[in-house]
Design an enzyme around this catalytic site. Structure first.
Site, PDB file in Angstrom:
ATOM      1  N   CYS A  90      -3.018  19.979 -32.779  1.00  0.00           N
ATOM      2  CA  CYS A  90      -2.852  18.557 -33.085  1.00  0.00           C
ATOM      3  C   CYS A  90      -1.608  18.063 -32.356  1.00  0.00           C
ATOM      4  O   CYS A  90      -0.502  18.539 -32.634  1.00  0.00           O
ATOM      5  CB  CYS A  90      -2.719  18.347 -34.593  1.00  0.00           C
ATOM      6  SG  CYS A  90      -2.578  16.607 -35.074  1.00  0.00           S
ATOM      7  N   CYS A 253      -3.347   9.834 -29.863  1.00  0.00           N
ATOM      8  CA  CYS A 253      -3.978  11.141 -30.038  1.00  0.00           C
ATOM      9  C   CYS A 253      -3.605  12.097 -28.906  1.00  0.00           C
ATOM     10  O   CYS A 253      -3.982  11.896 -27.750  1.00  0.00           O
ATOM     11  CB  CYS A 253      -5.498  11.019 -30.133  1.00  0.00           C
ATOM     12  SG  CYS A 253      -6.303  12.569 -30.582  1.00  0.00           S
TER      13      CYS A 253
END
Length: 333
Positions: A90, A253
């Site tokens: 992530c 992201c």
């Protein structure tokens, strides 16, 4: 009967939440973070559900545990948790975790301004700038990223045929660029993204296999990236990333930006050394760069870097009591 008490530092990375859990770590079996991730999923996933879902979290909630390093050269290790699962990697979570951990004194880097972190998807090199105790920015060199499937036609019920790519940037992404059935990110609202994303992901899952050639535990399409024109003149592109059951990433992201750069590099639209400023649905930006080329098994790949910022928003202590009927979280879909 009390199940656990967890101290947390809450933060956000360019708008998307990061909850760094600083106590209550389960003892995980395994010699790598990939193995520890599997042990967490098998025996401790109730912690993720309790801390990420309502009533203690929400659909966009993302978090992490900081662990001792698995390898001799690393400074620390990270286990990622969020509503969609326990991710291999992530990007926004790394930036938020590093920021919160450094500002709280939870990491002592071997070399100031640099970190090496073990994560389930591999190992990250991290650079950061800290001034008067505050971390101004974090730049990570992500795991090798590659284009897995190119120019695939998907039939999406109610929407029609889309031509998409699938790329890996730490997670597998369906990338949807503007076309006849999709006018572009800025022409759709959030409701439309939430409506069509699960159908696009399901169509891609039914048609395509995505298994990482070096770690078979990393598999399956989990995210959908919708592309479009940016709001800011200094952005090169914009995106909205869908994940979980009904979440849209408020940040640009990190793994999605890595996948996007891998896709564009494979198609000759980005060269090694090129910068790619990626914008989120709310206009926040990550600075991406193609640092080098490499390989992932049989696939040509890139080493992408991602730079962004995070801010700590608060500290809290969460209690999970299994006499509470909602102790382990819920969703309203």
């Amino acid at each position: 009967m009390l199940k656990g008490t967890f101290a947390c530092i809450d933060a956000h990375t360019c708008g998307n939440p990061v909850r760094l859990v600083t106590s209550g770590h389960p003892n995980l079996k395994g010699s790598t973070m990939s193995e520890k991730r599997q042990d967490f999923l098998a025996h401790h996933d109730w912690i993720r559900r309790a801390l990420m879902f309502e009533p203690r979290g929400h659909d966009m909630m993302s978090g992490a545990f900081l662990y001792p390093p698995c390898s001799g050269q690393a400074d620390a290790a990270i286990l990622f948790i969020e509503t969609s699962g326990c991710l291999p990697m992530c990007g926004h979570g790394t930036i938020g975790t590093v920021t919160a951990a450094l500002e709280a004194g939870l990491i002592t880097p071997k070399i100031p301004g640099q970190l090496i972190l073990d994560v389930p998807a591999g190992q990250l090199q991290v650079h950061y700038r800290q001034n008067a105790g505050k971390v101004e920015w974090v730049r990570l060199i992500n795991v090798p990223s590659y284009l897995a499937h190119r120019d695939i036609e998907l039939t999406v019920p109610g929407l029609g045929t889309l031509t998409v790519d699938v790329a890996y940037g730490g997670n597998y992404y369906v990338i949807v660029e503007p076309q006849s059935q999709f006018p572009g990110l800025r022409h759709w609202n959030a409701d439309e993204i939430l409506r069509w994303s699960p159908l696009v992901r399901q169509a891609a899952r039914e048609k395509l296999k995505c298994i990482h050639p070096l770690d078979t535990t990393v598999q399956g399409i989990s995210h959908v990236l919708w592309a479009g024109d940016p709001l800011n003149a200094d952005s090169d592109g914009a995106n909205a990333v869908f994940y979980g059951d009904k979440a849209i990433d408020r940040s640009p992201c990190g793994t999605g930006t890595s996948a996007r750069m891998a896709q564009r590099h494979a198609k000759g639209l980005l060269a090694t050394g090129d910068q790619y400023v990626h914008e989120s649905i709310i206009g926040s930006q990550f600075i991406g760069r193609v640092e080098a080329t490499t390989e992932v098994g049989p696939y040509p790949a890139i080493l992408p870097s991602i730079q962004g910022w995070a801010r700590v928003t608060g500290h809290n202590t969460i209690t999970v009591d299994d006499e509470d009927p909602y102790a382990f979280g819920f969703q309203v879909i």
